[in-house]
Write an enzyme that holds these catalytic residues in place. Structure first.
Site, PDB file in Angstrom:
ATOM      1  N   GLN A 176      -1.034   5.950  17.344  1.00 30.99           N
ATOM      2  CA  GLN A 176      -0.811   4.610  16.809  1.00 30.99           C
ATOM      3  C   GLN A 176       0.669   4.239  16.747  1.00 30.99           C
ATOM      4  OE1 GLN A 176      -1.934   3.826  12.733  1.00 30.99           O
ATOM      5  NE2 GLN A 176      -3.971   3.304  13.486  1.00 30.99           N
ATOM      6  N   GLU A 225       0.834  -1.193   0.000  1.00 31.22           N
ATOM      7  CA  GLU A 225       0.000   0.000   0.000  1.00 31.22           C
ATOM      8  C   GLU A 225       0.879   1.258   0.000  1.00 31.22           C
ATOM      9  OE1 GLU A 225      -0.489   1.991   2.876  1.00 31.22           O
ATOM     10  OE2 GLU A 225      -2.136   3.223   2.117  1.00 31.22           O
ATOM     11  N   GLN A 283      -5.768  -2.931  13.254  1.00 30.87           N
ATOM     12  CA  GLN A 283      -5.287  -2.600  14.598  1.00 30.87           C
ATOM     13  C   GLN A 283      -4.861  -3.839  15.393  1.00 30.87           C
ATOM     14  OE1 GLN A 283      -5.047   0.629  15.515  1.00 30.87           O
ATOM     15  NE2 GLN A 283      -5.920   1.228  13.537  1.00 30.87           N
ATOM     16  N   HIS A 290      -4.145  -2.646   2.570  1.00 31.79           N
ATOM     17  CA  HIS A 290      -3.611  -2.015   3.772  1.00 31.79           C
ATOM     18  C   HIS A 290      -3.244  -3.079   4.817  1.00 31.79           C
ATOM     19  CE1 HIS A 290      -3.626   1.108   6.950  1.00 31.79           C
ATOM     20  NE2 HIS A 290      -3.423   1.932   5.929  1.00 31.79           N
ATOM     21  N   ALA A 316      -9.331  -4.909  12.007  1.00 34.30           N
ATOM     22  CA  ALA A 316      -8.365  -5.946  11.639  1.00 34.30           C
ATOM     23  C   ALA A 316      -6.949  -5.377  11.605  1.00 34.30           C
ATOM     24  CB  ALA A 316      -8.731  -6.549  10.277  1.00 34.30           C
TER      25      ALA A 316
END
Lengths: 341, 533
Positions: free
Chosen positions: A104, A13, A289, A310, A287
């Site tokens: 994140q 990605e 995460q 991704h 998913a």
């Protein structure tokens, strides 16, 4: 210490996610990295302001040495220090960029630190193409708690693009990650609610969005809520919360100039319906995460909708750092992603 | 993690575009605010020039910027301007501000945001940046295109040679202007071409004095005229070109001619006279043979160059005149300074751009293009075209290019030679016979053999303009010069009788000034080999 790990930023990605995942895992594993071709082929290639804030945040919690941390830089070398430093941090993202993406980057490391941390994040709290506060707080963090670490994420001030100026505080209680995470079933029928939020805009926008959601998902008005919030700039989001027992999923639509309230709501409903019809507990964003905690824990599995590019990219990057190997298996439109001991 | 330079944006708070309260402001494009919504622009500090009456309105904007970009320090700078459309006022204030800032380009990356403020303010920011008073680059913002939210930003670097596409364009323009300086003559001498390239750059960029040295006839006057024309076309010089041969200026008259005088300043000053320096106001003053200028005049001239003001003879009111000075001389000014005949400070002032024009003998490869040029000029002036037969052309070039050809009169001599051959040519063709005749004439001049008409040899066709009265006198003077060892030697011979009567007469100076009336110097008249003492 292992040698420099070279990551191709253009892989898969090829966006900022490669940078964030690599930084997070470099901090955790202590492995120095060099990321090349950062955001190659994008309209504005290289590191942007929000990525730079992420780089600086990761460097701060790990006392890292960094080269190439400049706007537009296509290559970055990051050498983390020997340990993760818990503490109180404040990271501000300019240009109304997403504060959540910065979180994140540092969260996976801070949940593994040897003491609690408090992280104040300033910037955008509800940005397109990044997980909004509601999703993190209601969908992701409860699942993270099932691995062990507890994270409270409060929304102190709403920050919408393009005004920014929002603030969130993450209170992190670390814990070792438990093996055997399992999220393959959900409770049906799910309980649906929907929330429309406006900031400095007429509440009618949220009302129109919720009307579409009600009609398409057959909700009562009682299952919807309009919130009119303060904040520096105008903004609007609508989200659908789906409570399915062990998991809650959150689907969010962002109000946008030139897009009608109805169109925003319809897009959001479409995403929710894909998940509802698939019958899997985990949506595409959740998913993404769950991959890092599961790989770090060393085992676990979940069932989700068809993995996005991704997600696949993220899995490949994680495998560069960790011994964990992902397996995915399709069965009647549901994919089970697992890491075996 | 260190960004080596601090990025600073300087700009106006735009009273119209940047303003606005209420949530609606986020739906409008606000140029200054938009800078901080750019994901790929980092700014360490914003210096925002704010008119004091807009301070409270600007507070909202500043607040928005601080929230959008926490890492940016926002510094509001009070900037009071009475009339934002008054160029003089705005430029003056911004110039003061620019000087007070003292940005160091080594540690500050200054971006001058020119999208806000009145057009006059934007123009002034542009000019100050272009002139490096603000040592940075221009920053421009533009509103969002359809489907976008925050608009665009662009950095405009005024160092135009950084743009590959423009470089070739500039080269073409530069070729044009250097060619203009060379009067369209396609010269081949590398040193001369390099010299003209340098002169071109200086002529377009600087209004400081220029000094042209080189032997008589090397083309100093012609070049000065071309520089003037180039500046007139390119940098919009308003004033005229005033040419003076300093050797023709004598005594009180010199002072008055240059600086003007008031009525009654001296005997014969029956009315006010403006003077040549005043006439050159806004234009260009070409002082040829500047070495011949008296010391008093030199002092006045220095002040006029430095302060653009001077006192006319007999006046107590100073006159202002701003002109560019080009000085020409064939003399060695350094030597003149050592012997006390030229002011050192004046030399230092005019020596900033010193170009030495080589003589024709040093640029023989340029004889051919100059020959073509002279024939074209003849056709233009006389209305008939003259060409060489192939044989004649070869013969002439063989001779002209030969190292033993002295070309003492340089390009002026070549010009005269071509004029003569073209005038005498039968049926528009210069034949070998014409060339042989001319060669004999030229060689005769250089070897100092007695010739029938020394005046014509030295002056060329201009000799025909002289009265018989002057011509006879000049012929004898030239004859004396040719036999003399030096200017002083010739002077002593020519003024021997007055010398006997008056002890302190300056014979050399008297002779120099006499020759200068005909635009001649001793070197033009002297024989090629000094006779044995």
């Amino acid at each position: 210490m292992a040698g420099l790990l070279v990551i191709d930023g253009a892989f898969g990605e090829g966006g900022g996610q490669v940078v964030r995942t690599s930084l997070a895992l470099s901090v955790i594993t202590g492995r120095p990295i060099r990321i090349e071709n950062i955001r190659a082929g994008r309209k504005k290639p290289g590191l942007l302001r929000q990525h730079l804030t992420g780089v600086r945040a990761a460097a701060e919690i790990s006392d890292a040495e960094v080269e190439g941390a400049e706007l537009g830089s296509r290559a970055l070398t990051f050498r983390p220090g020997p340990r993760i430093r818990p503490g109180t941090y404040r990271f501000a993202v300019g240009s109304a960029g997403s504060a959540n993406l910065v979180l994140q980057t540092v969260l996976p490391a801070l949940v593994l630190a040897d003491a609690p941390s408090t992280v104040v994040l300033e910037g955008g709290t509800h940005n397109m193409k990044s997980p909004p506060h509601g999703f993190l707080a209601k969908a992701f963090l409860p699942q993270l708690a099932r691995f062990g670490p507890r994270v409270e994420l409060s929304l102190d001030r709403w920050g919408f693009y393009p005004a920014g100026g929002g603030q969130m505080t993450a209170t992190i209680t670390p814990a070792a990650l438990r093996k055997g995470f399992d999220l393959t079933e959900r409770r049906d029928p799910v309980e649906l609610t929907a929330v429309g939020v406006v900031s400095n805009l007429p509440p009618n926008i949220a009302r129109r969005e919720l009307k579409v959601v009600q009609r398409k998902l057959k909700l009562d008005e009682a299952q919807t809520r309009i919130e009119s919030v303060g904040g520096p700039g105008p903004g609007n989001v609508v989200w659908i919360e789906a409570n399915a027992g062990k998991v809650t999923e959150v689907f969010t639509g962002f109000g946008q100039k030139g897009v009608t309230a109805e169109q925003v709501a319809e897009r959001t409903v479409r995403e929710a319906k894909r998940w509802l019809e698939a019958g899997a507990p985990v949506g595409e964003h959740l998913a993404d995460q769950l991959l890092i905690p599961m790989a770090l824990a060393g085992s676990g599995r979940f069932t989700t909708v068809k993995p996005t590019l991704h997600t696949l990219t993220n899995m490949a990057v994680i495998e560069r750092f960790l011994p964990a190997r992902f397996a995915s298996e399709e069965s009647s439109g549901r994919w089970t992603i697992s890491v075996a001991d | 993690m260190t960004l080596s330079k601090k990025r600073v944006v300087l700009g106006f708070y735009g009273s119209v575009l940047d303003a606005g309260g209420g949530p609606k402001r986020w739906e409008r494009w606000r140029p200054t605010v938009s800078l901080f919504q750019q994901p790929d622009l980092h700014v360490d500090r914003l210096d925002l020039l704010v008119s004091p009456d807009l301070e409270s309105a600007a507070a909202q904007t500043i607040d928005d910027i601080r929230r959008l970009s926490p890492e940016t320090e926002v510094v509001p700078i009070p900037f009071e301007v009475r009339d934002p459309w008054d160029f003089e006022e705005v430029y003056g204030l911004l110039h003061d501000h620019a000087r007070a800032r003292g940005d160091d380009p080594d540690d500050t990356d200054l971006l001058v945001h020119i999208t806000t403020g009145s057009h006059v303010m934007q123009i002034c920011l542009f000019l100050l940046t272009e002139a490096h008073f603000l040592p940075g680059r221009l920053l421009q913002t533009a509103p969002p295109r359809k489907g976008e939210e925050v608009g665009h930003w662009t950095i405009i670097d005024l160092e135009l040679d950084r743009y590959a596409g423009l470089a070739s364009r500039f080269e073409a323009v530069q070729r044009e202007s250097t060619s203009f300086l060379k009067a369209g003559i396609d010269t081949r001498n590398a040193a001369f071409n390099a010299l003209v390239d340098r002169i071109e750059r200086v002529a377009l960029r600087s209004s400081a004095p220029i000094l042209l040295t080189g032997p008589t006839g090397a083309g100093k006057t012609r070049l000065a005229r071309r520089i003037y024309e180039l500046r007139r076309q390119r940098v919009a010089l308003r004033g005229p070109m005033v040419e003076v041969n300093c050797a023709t200026l004598r005594g009180d008259q010199a002072m008055a001619a240059l600086f003007g005088h008031v009525r009654g300043a001296f005997t014969g000053a029956v009315s006010d006279r403006r003077g040549l320096l005043a006439a050159a106001d806004g234009g260009l003053l070409f002082l040829d043979e500047i070495a011949e200028l008296g010391l008093d005049e030199q002092a006045m001239l220095l002040r006029a160059i430095e302060e653009h003001r001077f006192l006319p003879v007999g006046s107590d009111r100073e006159i202002e005149s701003t002109f560019q000075l080009i000085a020409g001389t064939h003399a060695d000014l350094g030597e003149r300074v050592r012997t006390g005949r030229f002011r050192e400070d004046l030399l230092a002032r005019i020596d900033l751009w010193h170009f030495h024009m080589p003589g024709l003998a040093e640029r023989r490869e340029d004889i051919e293009p100059n020959l073509a040029y002279e024939l074209d000029a003849f056709a233009r002036d006389e209305g008939r075209r003259v060409t060489f037969t192939r044989e004649a052309r070869e013969r002439f070039l063989d001779f002209a290019l030969h190292p033993s050809s002295a070309w003492r009169g340089n390009f002026r001599e070549l010009h005269a030679a071509v004029q003569r051959m073209a005038t005498l040519a039968e049926g528009g063709r210069v034949r070998v016979g014409d060339v042989e005749h001319e060669i004999g004439r030229l060689e005769g001049g250089w070897t100092g053999r007695a010739k029938a008409d020394p005046v014509a040899e030295v002056l060329g066709p201009a000799a025909d303009d002289l009265d018989r009265f002057d011509r006879v006198q000049l012929a004898d003077v030239i004859a004396v010069c040719r036999s003399a060892r030096s200017l002083s030697d010739a002077g002593r011979l020519l003024f021997a009788e007055s010398r006997k009567r008056r002890a302190s007469v300056n014979d050399a100076d008297r002779l120099r000034k006499y020759l200068a009336r005909f635009s001649l110097t001793f070197a033009d008249c002297a024989g090629p080999v000094p006779p044995p003492p």
